[in-house]
Scaffold this motif. Structure first.
Motif, PDB file in Angstrom:
ATOM      1  N   VAL A 225      20.891  24.544 -69.295  1.00 48.48           N
ATOM      2  CA  VAL A 225      20.880  23.836 -70.575  1.00 48.48           C
ATOM      3  C   VAL A 225      19.625  24.167 -71.373  1.00 48.48           C
ATOM      4  CG1 VAL A 225      20.730  21.514 -71.570  1.00 48.48           C
ATOM      5  CG2 VAL A 225      22.367  21.982 -69.770  1.00 48.48           C
ATOM      6  N   GLY A 226      18.546  24.527 -70.670  1.00 46.71           N
ATOM      7  CA  GLY A 226      17.317  24.887 -71.368  1.00 46.71           C
ATOM      8  C   GLY A 226      16.043  24.315 -70.787  1.00 46.71           C
ATOM      9  N   PHE A 227      16.157  23.443 -69.785  1.00 43.89           N
ATOM     10  CA  PHE A 227      14.967  22.915 -69.123  1.00 43.89           C
ATOM     11  C   PHE A 227      14.296  24.029 -68.331  1.00 43.89           C
ATOM     12  CE2 PHE A 227      17.117  18.906 -69.848  1.00 43.89           C
ATOM     13  CZ  PHE A 227      16.090  17.982 -70.018  1.00 43.89           C
ATOM     14  N   VAL A 228      12.979  23.986 -68.237  1.00 40.69           N
ATOM     15  CA  VAL A 228      12.235  24.947 -67.432  1.00 40.69           C
ATOM     16  C   VAL A 228      11.364  24.186 -66.433  1.00 40.69           C
ATOM     17  CG1 VAL A 228      12.199  26.781 -69.168  1.00 40.69           C
ATOM     18  CG2 VAL A 228      10.382  25.097 -69.146  1.00 40.69           C
ATOM     19  N   LEU A 229      11.145  24.781 -65.271  1.00 45.79           N
ATOM     20  CA  LEU A 229      10.256  24.178 -64.280  1.00 45.79           C
ATOM     21  C   LEU A 229       8.813  24.393 -64.708  1.00 45.79           C
ATOM     22  CD1 LEU A 229      11.917  25.248 -60.929  1.00 45.79           C
ATOM     23  CD2 LEU A 229      11.735  22.930 -61.839  1.00 45.79           C
ATOM     24  N   SER A 230       8.004  23.360 -64.569  1.00 41.39           N
ATOM     25  CA  SER A 230       6.610  23.447 -64.981  1.00 41.39           C
ATOM     26  C   SER A 230       5.736  22.647 -64.025  1.00 41.39           C
ATOM     27  CB  SER A 230       6.466  22.902 -66.410  1.00 41.39           C
ATOM     28  OG  SER A 230       5.120  22.890 -66.797  1.00 41.39           O
ATOM     29  N   GLU A 231       4.658  23.278 -63.567  1.00 37.56           N
ATOM     30  CA  GLU A 231       3.672  22.591 -62.728  1.00 37.56           C
ATOM     31  C   GLU A 231       2.610  21.992 -63.644  1.00 37.56           C
ATOM     32  OE1 GLU A 231       3.488  22.441 -59.282  1.00 37.56           O
ATOM     33  OE2 GLU A 231       5.390  23.507 -59.085  1.00 37.56           O
ATOM     34  N   ASN A 232       2.300  20.723 -63.433  1.00 32.99           N
ATOM     35  CA  ASN A 232       1.252  20.072 -64.212  1.00 32.99           C
ATOM     36  C   ASN A 232      -0.043  20.135 -63.410  1.00 32.99           C
ATOM     37  OD1 ASN A 232      -0.552  18.018 -65.224  1.00 32.99           O
ATOM     38  ND2 ASN A 232       1.176  17.214 -66.385  1.00 32.99           N
ATOM     39  N   GLU A 233      -1.021  20.823 -63.948  1.00 34.23           N
ATOM     40  CA  GLU A 233      -2.290  20.995 -63.228  1.00 34.23           C
ATOM     41  C   GLU A 233      -3.072  19.692 -63.114  1.00 34.23           C
ATOM     42  OE1 GLU A 233      -4.513  24.213 -64.869  1.00 34.23           O
ATOM     43  OE2 GLU A 233      -2.849  25.618 -64.663  1.00 34.23           O
ATOM     44  N   ASP A 234      -2.879  18.763 -64.063  1.00 37.70           N
ATOM     45  CA  ASP A 234      -3.623  17.503 -64.041  1.00 37.70           C
ATOM     46  C   ASP A 234      -3.200  16.600 -62.891  1.00 37.70           C
ATOM     47  OD1 ASP A 234      -5.005  18.305 -66.309  1.00 37.70           O
ATOM     48  OD2 ASP A 234      -3.612  17.308 -67.672  1.00 37.70           O
ATOM     49  N   ASP A 235      -1.874  16.474 -62.678  1.00 43.32           N
ATOM     50  CA  ASP A 235      -1.410  15.556 -61.641  1.00 43.32           C
ATOM     51  C   ASP A 235      -0.757  16.255 -60.445  1.00 43.32           C
ATOM     52  OD1 ASP A 235       1.094  16.283 -62.592  1.00 43.32           O
ATOM     53  OD2 ASP A 235       1.511  14.352 -63.538  1.00 43.32           O
ATOM     54  N   GLY A 236      -0.647  17.584 -60.496  1.00 40.09           N
ATOM     55  CA  GLY A 236      -0.072  18.335 -59.393  1.00 40.09           C
ATOM     56  C   GLY A 236       1.431  18.175 -59.231  1.00 40.09           C
ATOM     57  N   GLU A 237       2.073  17.528 -60.191  1.00 40.67           N
ATOM     58  CA  GLU A 237       3.516  17.282 -60.126  1.00 40.67           C
ATOM     59  C   GLU A 237       4.300  18.445 -60.720  1.00 40.67           C
ATOM     60  OE1 GLU A 237       5.186  14.651 -58.912  1.00 40.67           O
ATOM     61  OE2 GLU A 237       3.662  13.105 -58.707  1.00 40.67           O
ATOM     62  N   THR A 238       5.551  18.558 -60.313  1.00 43.44           N
ATOM     63  CA  THR A 238       6.467  19.530 -60.897  1.00 43.44           C
ATOM     64  C   THR A 238       7.426  18.783 -61.810  1.00 43.44           C
ATOM     65  OG1 THR A 238       6.328  20.937 -58.950  1.00 43.44           O
ATOM     66  CG2 THR A 238       8.188  21.310 -60.417  1.00 43.44           C
ATOM     67  N   TYR A 239       7.612  19.316 -63.003  1.00 38.25           N
ATOM     68  CA  TYR A 239       8.468  18.696 -64.006  1.00 38.25           C
ATOM     69  C   TYR A 239       9.535  19.676 -64.473  1.00 38.25           C
ATOM     70  CZ  TYR A 239       4.860  15.099 -64.617  1.00 38.25           C
ATOM     71  OH  TYR A 239       3.975  14.083 -64.420  1.00 38.25           O
ATOM     72  N   LEU A 240      10.644  19.128 -64.940  1.00 36.52           N
ATOM     73  CA  LEU A 240      11.579  19.872 -65.766  1.00 36.52           C
ATOM     74  C   LEU A 240      11.148  19.557 -67.189  1.00 36.52           C
ATOM     75  CD1 LEU A 240      15.130  19.231 -64.251  1.00 36.52           C
ATOM     76  CD2 LEU A 240      13.998  21.435 -64.536  1.00 36.52           C
ATOM     77  N   VAL A 241      10.928  20.575 -68.006  1.00 38.70           N
ATOM     78  CA  VAL A 241      10.455  20.358 -69.369  1.00 38.70           C
ATOM     79  C   VAL A 241      11.417  21.033 -70.337  1.00 38.70           C
ATOM     80  CG1 VAL A 241       8.534  20.719 -70.985  1.00 38.70           C
ATOM     81  CG2 VAL A 241       8.070  20.278 -68.575  1.00 38.70           C
ATOM     82  N   TYR A 242      11.810  20.289 -71.353  1.00 41.90           N
ATOM     83  CA  TYR A 242      12.690  20.833 -72.383  1.00 41.90           C
ATOM     84  C   TYR A 242      11.832  21.223 -73.580  1.00 41.90           C
ATOM     85  CZ  TYR A 242      17.064  21.656 -74.724  1.00 41.90           C
ATOM     86  OH  TYR A 242      18.120  22.272 -75.340  1.00 41.90           O
ATOM     87  N   PRO A 243      12.051  22.412 -74.136  1.00 41.41           N
ATOM     88  CA  PRO A 243      11.188  22.873 -75.228  1.00 41.41           C
ATOM     89  C   PRO A 243      11.392  22.094 -76.522  1.00 41.41           C
ATOM     90  CG  PRO A 243      12.944  24.459 -74.820  1.00 41.41           C
ATOM     91  CD  PRO A 243      13.063  23.396 -73.775  1.00 41.41           C
ATOM     92  N   PRO A 244      10.315  21.859 -77.260  1.00 45.13           N
ATOM     93  CA  PRO A 244      10.454  21.214 -78.570  1.00 45.13           C
ATOM     94  C   PRO A 244      11.170  22.158 -79.542  1.00 45.13           C
ATOM     95  CG  PRO A 244       8.185  21.921 -78.231  1.00 45.13           C
ATOM     96  CD  PRO A 244       8.926  22.180 -76.941  1.00 45.13           C
TER      97      PRO A 244
END
Length: 101
Positions: free
Chosen positions: A60-79
């Motif tokens: 659908v368009g979500f991408v996997l992204s690691e957040n360096e601040d909290d160490g979590e992995t997110y699915l992020v949808y582009p603006p």
């Protein structure tokens, strides 16, 4: 079977929020509708651990992204993205499937 229906409902909600509310207003307001934390227990059960669900979200368009601040992995949808051309039809089919069961 009920787990699949629950997964579909959660995915539809997340996709709808990302492609509508996530595209409105300033980035601070809209970004919360475009980020899904994969370690969230509900998300883990319905998307991360559900066969094919993570792949569908990425189609659908979500991408996997690691957040360096909290160490979590997110699915992020582009603006600025309201989804692929086939999304509206796909969402309607998912909803029809949920209602038929």
């Amino acid at each position: 079977h009920s787990a699949v229906l629950k997964s579909m409902k959660i995915m539809r909600t997340l996709i709808t929020n990302a492609t509508t509310k996530g595209q409105q207003g300033g980035d601070e307001t809209s970004s919360k509708f475009r980020r899904v934390r994969l370690s969230n227990p509900k998300i883990r059960e319905s998307i991360t651990d559900m066969n094919g669900a993570l792949e569908l979200m990425m189609c659908v368009g979500f991408v996997l992204s690691e957040n360096e601040d909290d160490g979590e992995t997110y699915l992020v949808y582009p603006p600025g993205d309201t989804g692929p051309d086939w999304l509206k039809n796909g969402m309607a089919r998912m909803e029809a499937y949920e209602k038929a069961k």
